[in-house]
Design a protein around this motif. Structure first.
Motif, short mmCIF file in Angstrom:
data_model
loop_
_atom_site.label_atom_id
_atom_site.label_comp_id
_atom_site.label_asym_id
_atom_site.label_seq_id
_atom_site.Cartn_x
_atom_site.Cartn_y
_atom_site.Cartn_z
N TYR B 92 5.13 28.16 -48.96
CA TYR B 92 4.11 27.24 -48.47
C TYR B 92 4.01 25.98 -49.32
O TYR B 92 3.83 24.89 -48.81
N SER B 93 4.11 26.13 -50.65
CA SER B 93 3.85 24.98 -51.52
C SER B 93 5.11 24.46 -52.21
O SER B 93 5.03 23.80 -53.23
N ALA B 94 6.28 24.75 -51.64
CA ALA B 94 7.52 24.13 -52.14
C ALA B 94 7.81 22.89 -51.31
O ALA B 94 7.22 22.68 -50.26
N THR B 96 11.00 19.97 -49.87
CA THR B 96 12.40 19.85 -49.46
C THR B 96 13.33 20.24 -50.59
O THR B 96 13.14 19.79 -51.72
N THR B 333 12.02 15.11 -43.22
CA THR B 333 11.83 16.53 -43.40
C THR B 333 12.28 17.28 -42.16
O THR B 333 12.50 16.72 -41.11
N ASN B 334 12.39 18.59 -42.30
CA ASN B 334 12.41 19.44 -41.13
C ASN B 334 11.00 20.03 -41.04
O ASN B 334 10.10 19.61 -41.75
N GLN B 335 10.79 20.99 -40.15
CA GLN B 335 9.49 21.68 -40.12
C GLN B 335 9.69 22.97 -40.91
O GLN B 335 9.70 24.07 -40.35
N GLY B 336 9.83 22.84 -42.23
CA GLY B 336 10.27 23.95 -43.08
C GLY B 336 9.45 25.22 -42.91
O GLY B 336 10.00 26.31 -42.76
N ILE C 69 4.62 24.72 -56.04
CA ILE C 69 3.43 24.28 -56.79
C ILE C 69 2.66 25.51 -57.29
O ILE C 69 2.13 25.51 -58.39
N TYR C 74 5.41 20.54 -60.79
CA TYR C 74 6.37 20.03 -59.80
C TYR C 74 6.22 18.50 -59.73
O TYR C 74 5.74 17.96 -58.73
N CYS C 79 6.14 12.17 -54.11
CA CYS C 79 5.90 13.29 -53.19
C CYS C 79 4.50 13.90 -53.33
O CYS C 79 4.09 14.70 -52.49
N MET C 81 2.92 16.26 -55.34
CA MET C 81 2.93 17.72 -55.26
C MET C 81 1.72 18.27 -56.00
O MET C 81 1.82 18.80 -57.11
N HIS C 172 11.55 3.09 -49.95
CA HIS C 172 12.06 4.37 -49.50
C HIS C 172 13.01 4.12 -48.33
O HIS C 172 12.80 3.21 -47.54
N PRO C 277 0.14 21.37 -46.95
CA PRO C 277 1.32 21.94 -47.62
C PRO C 277 2.61 21.18 -47.32
O PRO C 277 2.76 20.62 -46.23
N HIS C 278 3.53 21.21 -48.27
CA HIS C 278 4.85 20.65 -48.01
C HIS C 278 5.76 21.68 -47.33
O HIS C 278 6.77 21.31 -46.74
N GLY C 281 9.50 21.58 -46.98
CA GLY C 281 10.08 20.42 -46.29
C GLY C 281 9.44 20.18 -44.95
O GLY C 281 10.09 19.77 -44.00
N GLY C 282 8.18 20.40 -44.82
CA GLY C 282 7.47 20.15 -43.56
C GLY C 282 6.67 21.37 -43.16
O GLY C 282 6.91 22.44 -43.70
N PRO C 416 11.70 15.90 -61.88
CA PRO C 416 11.16 14.71 -61.20
C PRO C 416 12.16 14.22 -60.16
O PRO C 416 13.27 14.73 -60.07
#
Lengths: 130, 457, 492
Positions: B92-94, B96, B333-336, C69, C74, C79, C81, C172, C277-278, C281-282, C416
């Motif tokens: 959840y909290s990682a 890409t 991103t994707n929808q990880g 995280i 992180y 980003c 985090m 970016h 949340p990340h 990657g999404g 980083p």
């Protein structure tokens, strides 16, 4: 030091140009350029028959971390792309002036009219940090 | 201070180390007069206890209606492990997985997801997901224009049997690059796209043809004939598919002679809650020859310096952080998290479980249509095979019926009048494996009494 | 005891055995289906066949091979985090929100719509914008919406020649990619030596073809753009509009508002600034805010008030809208998480985000300078993030920024952002966020200092890092040349 064959002409975007006996030109990227890009993983070459103007982006070389366009040094018709690069992009790294050629071109204009560098000038250009 | 660990002593010591007399001094590069002191419009803070109570009141106000609508999002059973695992903090909290060595978990899930999507679609390679099905269709159209080596027209034929909202999204996203999306008509008897509609474009430069299976009406298109006809036009074929239906239906990679070139769609039915519209995830797969034109993240299996297998993001030179203005898409991103849930979901169902879910959807849908059309005021509009949705024609306008049903705790379907006025009073209904005979009976009785009342009035 | 970070986890297909199932997850058998055979597949899809416990163990073990995280510091620059509060997830997953079909009538969604309307209002207040649409599903889609609105605005005025978007070279990569997606040409703008926009270069770039400029402020170098008011004046005078990339909004929350700086349109990354949340990657969420003149062009749907209740406004309400970007209304579940976060912080809490993220960044920068590292913009105040250049270390020890990054993983810290912005050589972009404690920052300084010592005494150790993770550095070249993108029995 990278290799800069004396018989070729060069562009500021690091392509080399070889005049072939039939009047066509062979184009590739220099040893210096392949070294800066690192291990190539993909090369996209143009299809035969495509009409190019000087300065057109006509091929792409890709490493893991970068992708660069190859620009047509002169206008003309593409005679062939180097199809073996599709499966062996590493040929550009291993033999940039030989088996790693990228395209052949029938130029519209006299190659001498294009502002290409000779080997000595290109050597200075690279040494100047370009 | 919520979520801020600093003690007064920390702040003093840290400012001392910086050489600033106050935190305000840290903003001294902002031009004077530009800053604000307050944020009118943002209410005062709530404690976790207070916000919990407020959110629970609002969520319960919305109730738990009995759902018979699909139209692009589908209610399915979600195994308990799916979200128990996907919401583990390590997923959840990682972010890409740029640092591959510290992200092998996410990267391996991507690889497994890609493998499962490839298996479902019958194509070689999948990306690690896009935002949702609608935006995936838009990206597939852009990809087809890049992938077609000869076509110069950027004309894409899109049947009107394709989800109308997705068609609008595809238009909004591709318009800036000059794509032309042209509609194809459908056959009023079958509710499917006639091959003749495609054949009418013979001799034109058509870049791609979109085929949705099952289509927006729930009807099954003759995908083999349409694919062959599209090929005859020299066009690429973009398949839009429902991943649950793919447990039963012919995979896009086997359509016609040689299959579709790109498959895309909405993977929400694979373990993603309806969640009022999102987050969902779009899937996309293609043949190897087009893989470099595919947008989005892609994980690959390789080896490390010690020769052990491992995973990394690959083909990154297509992407915006390297190619900038020449990237295949601006997507980062994707929808990880949703991809992780879908992978766990497919692992728990397996081929037998997914097939059984699809079969149950078909069975429940047939039961629903039979129950609803038992009333004199409702009939099926189209003949021919269907998956789990169907178009019903009502004798009376749909909107008031749906409104009355909502008052009884039933979401009765999707009103097609706005998008397909030519259908008259048409309603799109859906039943999945989650609807019981009792649920269907409840809906059928409610509808019958509403229609009876309307007839009497 | 086995270390989860060390053990290789098989591909789930390797655990598969024909006939094995997670039986509790299957619905009861249904009667045979009636779909004619020519529509059907010949074989079931090749999905794995595993038990429920096998699946649970497999994905639990895979999770343990991630940095996150919840487990590590992180400091990934740009980003944001920060801690993702557990309550945001818990409340967004309440059954009333979670089980609701997006096409259910608005009367059955008034609780949800109230939350989303409040979120629109709060984001408008934070950014200083007149209107907000929540529908973009990621930052990149928010950017797309922003540039598409700029394009629609000029076209709406019959000003068809404006087809250039100015983008700073430090931007970016999504900025130029977005401009291209919108059919615009990209004109790059060089940064000045101190990180600010070079006003002379800006003047040279502005022309009757200028549609707009995309800026991040604080910039991607981690410094506040001091000329912003003058930049806005000149761009507007040239007929262009200003687009604010919200990547670094965390630095200025409640301190200064993009609308007040002169921006016409902004996208906000809810997954950065508002702590959703990340997710590996999404999903992201990239709400857009606009000033008055772009209001008619907002992407639909937008939540509107309708008498005593709320409803979705669509194309009929906003006929000049740039249209729809998602199948329904965007990443609603993520929007709910952001709503919870904003309500818990309140106006004062938002200001503290800017203050403490800036305090942490400046403290970390001060300590790293003391430890002998070189800032990329010497003499400048850090915003919520800053860049170091390891050019000196690369020259002296032959150890690159990437080597430092990989060795940090051995010390238990996520690396980083490396090599971004591209114009800083051997760059580390460091963003600590407000939710990290002083002790965590101190530990990070010690780790970077220790790596610097190792670079002097044992550079091979650093160049060969990481040494303690499930894999060592991966062969990216092989990954790209011999594409293995899906499991096949032969790739075992």
């Amino acid at each position: 030091m990278s290799e800069i064959p004396a018989e070729l002409r060069y562009t500021k975007s690091h392509e080399w140009v070889r005049a072939l006996p039939d009047g066509s030109l062979m184009v590739g990227i220099t040893d210096h350029a392949q070294g800066a890009l690192g291990d190539l993983v993909f090369v996209e070459v143009p299809e035969a028959g495509r009409q190019l103007s000087a300065g057109d982006a006509c091929a792409v070389v890709e490493s893991v971390k970068a992708a660069s366009d190859i620009y047509a040094p002169l206008g003309g018709e593409v005679l062939a792309g180097n199809d073996s690069l599709a499966t062996q992009p590493e040929l550009v790294n291993q033999d940039p002036y030989g088996q790693g050629w990228i395209l052949r071109l029938r130029p519209d204009a006299d190659p001498d009219s294009a502002l290409l560098m000779d080997a000595a000038a290109y050597g200075e250009f690279v040494a100047a940090g370009h | 201070m919520p979520y801020i660990p600093h003690t007064a002593e920390d702040v003093r010591a840290m400012l001392g180390r910086i050489g600033a007399h106050s935190t305000a001094a840290l903003f001294d590069e902002i031009p004077p007069g530009l800053g604000v002191d307050t944020l009118p419009g943002v209410p005062p803070a709530l404690s976790e206890m207070e916000i919990t109570r407020l959110a629970m009141e609002r969520a319960s106000r919305d109730g738990r209606p009995l759902n018979f609508v699909g139209a692009g999002a589908y209610e399915h059973h979600i195994p308990a492990p799916v979200w128990a695992l996907a919401t583990r903090g390590e997923f959840y909290s990682a972010y890409t997985p740029y640092q591959a060595e510290a992200s092998q978990g996410t990267l391996q899930v991507m690889y497994e997801y890609q493998s499962m999507i490839a298996a479902l679609t019958g194509l070689d390679a999948s990306n690690a997901s896009l935002y949702d099905g609608a935006s995936a269709l838009a990206e597939a159209c852009l990809m087809a224009v890049r992938a077609h080596r000869r076509s110069r027209s950027a004309r894409i034929l899109v049947p009107r049997t394709v989800n109308p909202v997705w068609r609008r999204v595809a238009r909004a996203i591709t318009e800036g690059q000059g794509l032309v999306l042209e509609e194809l008509p459908w056959c009023p008897q079958s509710g499917t796209t006639a091959t003749e509609a495609l054949a009418a474009h013979a001799g034109e430069d058509i870049t791609a043809v979109v085929i949705q299976q099952p289509n927006f009406f729930g009807q099954l298109e003759d995908v083999d004939a349409l694919t062959r006809q599209a090929r005859a036009l020299g066009a690429l074929v973009i398949a839009v598919a429902n991943p649950v239906a793919l447990a039963l239906l012919k995979p896009p990679g086997e359509w016609g002679d040689g299959g579709a070139d790109i498959a895309c769609g909405e993977a929400q039915p694979l373990g993603i809650p309806l969640s009022s519209g999102g987050p969902y995830l779009g899937f996309m797969a293609t043949r190897m020859e087009h893989v470099r034109q595919m947008p989005g993240r892609i994980a690959g299996r390789t080896v490390d310096q010690a020769g052990r297998p491992g995973y990394t993001l690959t083909l990154q030179a297509r992407e915006q952080h390297i190619r900038r203005g020449k990237a295949t898409s601006n997507i980062c991103t994707n929808q990880g998290l949703l991809m992780t849930a879908a992978t766990i979901h497919l692992s728990l169902l397996g081929p037998a479980g997914l097939t059984r879910v699809a079969e149950a959807c078909v069975a429940r849908s047939r039961e629903l249509v039979a129950a609803l059309t038992a009333s004199a005021g409702a009939r099926t509009v189209f003949a021919g095979p269907r998956f789990h949705e169907a178009v019903l024609g009502l004798e009376v306008p749909v909107a008031p019926v749906l409104e009355a049903l909502a008052g009884q705790g039933i979401v009765g379907g999707w009103d097609l009048t706005g998008d397909y006025p030519e259908l008259g009073h048409a309603l799109l209904v859906c039943a999945t494996e989650t609807r019981t005979t009792a649920d269907i009976g409840t809906y059928a009785r409610a509808l019958e009494s509403l229609l009876d009342r309307a007839r009497a009035a | 005891m086995e270390n989860a970070m060390q053990a290789r986890e098989p591909v789930i297909f390797e655990l598969s055995r024909p006939g094995r199932t997670a039986a509790a997850q299957q619905p009861p058998p249904a009667p045979a289906h009636d779909i004619p055979e020519r529509y059907c597949r010949q074989r079931p899809p090749a999905l794995p066949e595993v038990s429920e416990l096998q699946a649970v163990r497999h994905f639990t073990r895979l999770s343990q091979q991630n940095f996150s995280i919840d487990t590590r510091f992180y400091p990934l620059g740009s980003c944001t985090m920060k801690y993702n509060p557990k309550v945001c997830n818990a409340l967004a997953m309440l059954p009333g929100f979670l089980d609701r079909h997006p096409l259910a009538p608005a009367v059955t969604g008034q609780g949800l719509l109230t939350c989303l309307f409040e979120l629109q209002e709060m984001l408008g207040a934070v950014t200083g914008m007149a209107g907000v649409s929540l529908t973009p599903m990621a930052g990149a889609q928010g950017e797309f919406a922003g540039v598409a609105m700029i394009r629609a605005y000029h076209r709406g005025r019959g000003d068809l020649q404006r087809n250039e978007i100015i983008v700073p070279d430090a931007a970016h990569g999504t900025n130029p990619a977005t401009a291209t997606m919108c059919g615009m040409k990209v004109r790059e703008l060089a940064s000045g030596p101190d990180g600010d926009v070079d006003l002379a270069a800006l003047d040279a770039a502005l022309s009757p073809a200028t549609a707009g400029i995309m800026l991040t402020n604080p910039s991607t170098l981690g410094v506040f753009e001091r000329n912003i008011v003058e930049v806005a004046r000149r761009v507007h005078a040239a007929g262009g509009l200003l687009y604010y990339d919200g990547a670094n909004l965390n630095a200025i929350l409640g301190k200064v508002r993009p609308g007040d700086m002169g921006f016409d349109v902004i996208h906000v990354n809810l997954h950065k600034t508002f702590s959703t949340p990340h997710g590996g990657g999404g999903p992201g969420a990239g709400a857009v805010g606009v000033g008055e003149r772009l209001l008619p062009y907002l992407p639909v749907p937008v939540v509107g008030r309708d008498g005593a209740g709320y409803r979705w406004l669509d194309e009929r309400d906003l006929p000049q809208s740039i249209g729809r970007l998602s199948g329904f209304m965007g990443n609603t579940g993520i929007l709910l998480r952001a709503w919870v976060y904003l309500r818990i912080l309140g106006a004062d809490g938002l200001r503290r985000v800017a203050e403490f993220s800036t305090l942490n960044a400046n403290y970390l920068l001060a300590r790293l300078i003391e430890a002998g590292f070189d800032p990329a913009c010497p003499g400048r105040r850090a915003s919520h993030e800053f860049s170091l250049t390891l050019r000196r270390e690369a020259r002296e020890f032959g150890v690159t920024a990437m080597d430092f990054a990989k060795r940090l993983l051995d010390y238990g810290y996520h690396a980083p952002t490396t090599y971004f912005p591209l114009l800083v050589p051997e760059c580390l972009l460091i963003e600590p966020t407000e939710t990290e404690s002083r002790e965590e920052l101190d530990g990070f300084v010690e780790a970077l200092s220790a790596i610097r010592r190792e670079a002097g005494t044992d550079p091979e150790l650093v160049r060969g890092a990481p040494h303690t993770l499930p894999v060592r550095r991966l062969d990216d070249v092989r990954a790209a040349r011999q594409l293995d993108l899906a499991w096949r029995p032969a790739s075992q």
